[in-house]
Design an enzyme around this catalytic site. Structure first.
Site, PDB file in Angstrom:
ATOM      1  N   GLU A 265       0.836  -1.207   0.000  1.00 41.15           N
ATOM      2  CA  GLU A 265       0.000   0.000   0.000  1.00 41.15           C
ATOM      3  C   GLU A 265       0.866   1.251   0.000  1.00 41.15           C
ATOM      4  O   GLU A 265       2.006   1.226   0.456  1.00 41.15           O
ATOM      5  CB  GLU A 265      -0.876   0.013   1.269  1.00 41.15           C
ATOM      6  CG  GLU A 265      -2.291  -0.503   1.058  1.00 41.15           C
ATOM      7  CD  GLU A 265      -3.192   0.514   0.347  1.00 41.15           C
ATOM      8  OE1 GLU A 265      -2.692   1.407  -0.354  1.00 41.15           O
ATOM      9  OE2 GLU A 265      -4.411   0.395   0.507  1.00 41.15           O
ATOM     10  N   ASP A 269      -4.559   5.197   6.130  1.00 38.29           N
ATOM     11  CA  ASP A 269      -5.096   6.352   6.859  1.00 38.29           C
ATOM     12  C   ASP A 269      -6.140   5.840   7.853  1.00 38.29           C
ATOM     13  O   ASP A 269      -5.814   5.468   8.976  1.00 38.29           O
ATOM     14  CB  ASP A 269      -5.675   7.325   5.829  1.00 38.29           C
ATOM     15  CG  ASP A 269      -6.195   8.598   6.456  1.00 38.29           C
ATOM     16  OD1 ASP A 269      -6.036   8.761   7.679  1.00 38.29           O
ATOM     17  OD2 ASP A 269      -6.770   9.445   5.740  1.00 38.29           O
TER      18      ASP A 269
HETATM   19  P1  5GP Z   1      -7.761   4.630   4.150  1.00 37.05           P
HETATM   20  O1  5GP Z   1      -8.755   3.666   3.548  1.00 37.05           O
HETATM   21  O2  5GP Z   1      -6.665   3.939   4.933  1.00 37.05           O
HETATM   22  O3  5GP Z   1      -8.403   5.736   4.930  1.00 37.05           O
HETATM   23  O4  5GP Z   1      -7.111   5.399   2.926  1.00 37.05           O
HETATM   24  C1  5GP Z   1      -6.191   4.791   2.089  1.00 37.05           C
HETATM   25  C2  5GP Z   1      -6.172   5.458   0.737  1.00 37.05           C
HETATM   26  O5  5GP Z   1      -6.548   6.816   0.837  1.00 37.05           O
HETATM   27  C3  5GP Z   1      -4.761   5.462   0.202  1.00 37.05           C
HETATM   28  O6  5GP Z   1      -4.472   4.300  -0.504  1.00 37.05           O
HETATM   29  C4  5GP Z   1      -4.763   6.711  -0.654  1.00 37.05           C
HETATM   30  O7  5GP Z   1      -5.241   6.408  -1.916  1.00 37.05           O
HETATM   31  C5  5GP Z   1      -5.731   7.638   0.047  1.00 37.05           C
HETATM   32  N1  5GP Z   1      -5.052   8.594   0.949  1.00 37.05           N
HETATM   33  C6  5GP Z   1      -5.044   8.618   2.300  1.00 37.05           C
HETATM   34  N2  5GP Z   1      -4.308   9.642   2.769  1.00 37.05           N
HETATM   35  C7  5GP Z   1      -3.824  10.275   1.682  1.00 37.05           C
HETATM   36  C8  5GP Z   1      -2.948  11.407   1.516  1.00 37.05           C
HETATM   37  O8  5GP Z   1      -2.457  12.056   2.457  1.00 37.05           O
HETATM   38  N3  5GP Z   1      -2.647  11.751   0.233  1.00 37.05           N
HETATM   39  C9  5GP Z   1      -3.146  11.090  -0.848  1.00 37.05           C
HETATM   40  N4  5GP Z   1      -2.807  11.527  -2.065  1.00 37.05           N
HETATM   41  N5  5GP Z   1      -3.961  10.027  -0.731  1.00 37.05           N
HETATM   42  C10 5GP Z   1      -4.288   9.614   0.520  1.00 37.05           C
END
Ligand code: 5GP
Length: 342
Positions: A265, A269
């Site tokens: 990954e 987040d």
């Molecule tokens: P989660 O499902 O863990 O909240 O988010 C994961 C996905 O969110 C990552 O694979 C990415 O695509 C996007 N994402 C989360 N934080 C960021 C960030 O700070 N910048 C960018 N560009 N994408 C993020």
């Protein structure tokens, strides 16, 4: 408290210094004339130490029959000393080339990669690269996002050059992780994965599009057989807040049944994306299922998704570059930067 020095009884100061400094790679920290408190005779106070270490070794010349008897045999035939490294292969290669005698080929244990070597008198040492989840690994970063110890605290390291045409400074604030920091950490992750998967053929599954650059560098840092596949999921769209909705846009080409799978990954987040993928993949019967994320966001309530290999812990800021986008832009920046408009 801390272990300052321990003594190693030697036959001769100079030959012992030569061995430990030139062949093993320790620093010579002290070499001073001194008087023996024991019998008033002149001696030398010689301390060597692994570069960057706090504990030193006093090289003490044997001055009695009892002392001469233990030279090379300070702890019987046990391994008496444990030299830790964060880059086993490089140190092993260097020591072999410098003439250090290894008593066995490197082997993988649950606690890390290890090989026994002996000093010029026959004292036995382990050269060990502690496994990421070993209690020996003081810099380790394995575990759930909640309990990992950061391997690298992310600090803004430089500001994007003002006045340059690209990227525009109104979008890209300071650089959080430089190209050099990325490459150094990915080399470490690659070495750890190489050790952990020795003798196996892992299937690395990158989650598109964000982990594309990380995958490309990580796979080249792994010294062993592997295969790759890709999954594409929809996540943030054009917004910078997690929607919580995960949809498979491109599925795997390969069957994961019976495979040693590592999900690669870009960033974890909320952990929703990874949680969804882990549930989906584990239902398909892989032999093992691990996760590797370049970035894990620090959070007040960290996600409970296990991240086995973590590159960097990230402050709560939206980032771009090195695969990560905003509106599909900036994925090609060779560093991770703070998005100025978030
Ligand atoms: P989660 O499902 O863990 O909240 O988010 C994961 C996905 O969110 C990552 O694979 C990415 O695509 C996007 N994402 C989360 N934080 C960021 C960030 O700070 N910048 C960018 N560009 N994408 C993020």
């Amino acid at each position: 408290m801390e272990l300052g020095l321990f003594s190693l009884v030697v036959d001769d100061y100079d030959e012992a210094i030569r061995f430990y400094v030139e062949a093993v790679g320790f620093d010579l920290v002290e070499d001073e004339p001194a008087i023996s408190s024991h019998d008033g005779t002149p001696k030398r106070w010689v301390v060597v130490r692994p570069p960057g270490a706090k504990t030193g070794i006093l090289l003490a010349k044997a001055s009695s029959a009892a002392q001469r008897k233990v030279v090379g045999n300070q702890v019987g035939d046990r391994v008496g000393y444990f030299l830790h490294t964060d880059d086993f292969d490089t140190d092993h290669k260097r020591m072999v080339a410098a003439g250090v005698r290894f008593l066995e080929d490197p082997r993988h244990e649950t606690y890390g990669k290890v090989a026994v070597w002996e000093d010029l008198y026959g004292n036995r040492w382990d050269l060990v690269q502690p496994a990421l989840d070993s209690p020996l690994d003081v810099n380790g970063s394995t575990g759930t996002a909640a309990d990992f110890v950061p391997t690298a605290e992310v600090q803004p390291s430089s500001t994007v050059e003002p006045g340059g045409a690209f990227p525009p400074t109104e979008d890209v604030a300071d650089i959080l992780i430089t190209t050099e920091q990325l490459q150094a950490r990915i080399a470490e992750l690659g070495a750890t994965i190489t050790a952990d998967y020795a003798g196996r053929n892992p299937l690395l599954i990158a989650v598109l599009k964000g982990s594309m650059l990380f995958m490309a560098d990580l796979m080249r840092a792994i010294d062993g057989p592997l295969e790759i596949d890709f999954l594409a999921v929809s996540s943030y769209g054009a917004a910078t807040k997690s929607s919580g909705v995960v949809r498979i846009v491109k599925d795997l080409d390969q069957d994961v049944k019976g495979r040693d799978v590592i999900v690669v990954e870009d960033i974890v987040d909320t952990g929703l994306t990874l949680r969804y993928l882990l549930d989906r993949l584990s239902s398909q019967g892989p032999a093992s299922l691990k996760t590797c994320s370049l970035l894990v966001r620090e959070a007040d309530q960290p996600s409970d998704v296990p991240v086995d290999y973590v590159g960097f812990q990230l402050p709560p800021e939206y980032v771009i570059g090195y695969g990560l986008d905003v509106d599909q832009q900036y994925r090609h920046l060779p560093y991770v930067a703070r998005y100025a408009k978030a």
